[in-house]
Design a protein around this motif. Structure first.
Motif, short mmCIF file in Angstrom:
data_model
loop_
_atom_site.label_atom_id
_atom_site.label_comp_id
_atom_site.label_asym_id
_atom_site.label_seq_id
_atom_site.Cartn_x
_atom_site.Cartn_y
_atom_site.Cartn_z
N TYR A 141 0.82 -1.20 0.00
CA TYR A 141 0.00 0.00 0.00
C TYR A 141 0.86 1.25 0.00
N TYR A 177 0.51 5.78 -0.32
CA TYR A 177 -0.43 6.89 -0.14
C TYR A 177 0.27 8.20 -0.45
N LEU A 179 -3.05 15.87 8.14
CA LEU A 179 -2.70 15.30 6.84
C LEU A 179 -3.97 14.85 6.13
N VAL A 237 -3.45 0.25 -3.60
CA VAL A 237 -3.42 -0.98 -2.82
C VAL A 237 -2.56 -2.05 -3.50
N ASN A 244 2.76 1.09 3.57
CA ASN A 244 2.71 0.05 4.60
C ASN A 244 2.37 -1.28 3.94
N ARG A 245 2.55 -2.35 4.74
CA ARG A 245 2.21 -3.68 4.24
C ARG A 245 0.86 -4.04 4.81
N GLN A 246 0.76 -5.11 5.53
CA GLN A 246 -0.52 -5.48 6.12
C GLN A 246 -0.77 -4.72 7.41
N GLY A 247 0.31 -4.47 8.14
CA GLY A 247 0.16 -3.76 9.41
C GLY A 247 -0.28 -2.33 9.19
N PRO A 248 -0.94 -1.72 10.17
CA PRO A 248 -1.52 -0.40 9.97
C PRO A 248 -0.55 0.76 10.15
N ASP A 249 0.66 0.53 10.63
CA ASP A 249 1.56 1.67 10.83
C ASP A 249 2.25 2.06 9.52
N TYR A 250 2.24 3.35 9.25
CA TYR A 250 2.81 3.87 8.02
C TYR A 250 4.30 4.19 8.19
N PHE A 305 6.64 7.02 6.49
CA PHE A 305 6.54 8.24 5.70
C PHE A 305 7.88 8.61 5.08
N GLY A 306 7.79 9.31 3.93
CA GLY A 306 8.96 9.98 3.39
C GLY A 306 9.17 11.30 4.10
#
Lengths: 113, 111
Positions: free
Chosen positions: B31, B33, B43, B50, B94-100, B102-103
């Protein structure tokens, strides 16, 4: 309307004290809530996640609480240090799909020696 | 391990000009964004993806287009820049986990 609110005023505290930041939301039903740290000129960095069925989460000097009845999360930094000075963002997450997050505007924390 | 890399870091555009912001991640994340960050506001999600070859609109997609031709890259395009698009743009993945992850952001000024 849907809102996520963090105190827009900076929080100034003395080194060694506990900093407490608040995140309130209305008309959302998040499955989890996250806290991020953002330093000037940098992207947010993930700190902690707490799920809707959890009351409290700890990581080193950090503690997060999540009250789905009050629709509020509190973020605590104990024994604060000047290096903790930054903007802290809360973000709501929802079940299903691709983990889209809704972010608050953040609260700036300044820890003074 | 670079994580999420955004280029350029700064850019000044004249109204009506076009540009592309590049986001590259080396973590094999599914994923990706694009968010914009404006003073006093959280933000806001512009577009997301996806997976390779897929894109979808977020909260504020007007005036932007995106493409994800390769899994590791997510491009954000402004076809005709407007002063209202002056902002700091962040890419995240991110992958499956919800934590992003960021650049470090692209600061764009449209004059």
């Amino acid at each position: 309307s849907q809102k996520i609110e963090q105190n827009s005023e900076a929080l100034n505290i003395q080194e060694g004290k506990t900093a407490t930041l608040t995140c309130n939301y209305t008309n959302y039903s998040p499955a989890y809530l996250q806290w991020y740290r953002q330093d000037p000129g940098r992207g947010p960095v993930f700190l902690l996640l707490i799920r809707e069925n959890e009351k409290e989460k700890r990581k080193e000097r950090l503690k997060v609480t999540f009250d789905t009845t009050l629709k509020q999360s509190l973020f605590h930094i104990t024994a604060s240090q000047p290096a903790d000075s930054a903007t802290y963002l809360c973000a709501l997450g929802f079940s299903g799909g691709y983990n889209k997050l809704i972010f608050g505007a953040g609260t700036r924390l300044a820890v003074h020696p | 391990n670079a994580g999420v890399t955004q280029t350029p870091k700064f850019r000044v555009l004249k109204t009506g000009q076009s540009m592309t912001l590049l986001c590259a991640q080396d973590m094999n994340h599914e994923y990706m964004y694009w968010y914009r960050q404006d003073p006093g506001m959280g933000l806001r999600l512009i577009h997301y993806s996806v997976g390779e070859g897929t894109t979808a609109k977020g909260e504020v997609p007007d005036g932007y287009n995106v493409s994800r031709l390769k899994k590791q890259n997510f491009l954000l395009g402004l076809e005709s820049a407007a002063p209202s698009q002056t902002s700091v743009y962040f890419c995240a993945s991110n992958r499956q986990g919800p934590d992003y992850t960021f650049g470090s952001g692209t600061r764009l000024t449209v004059v």
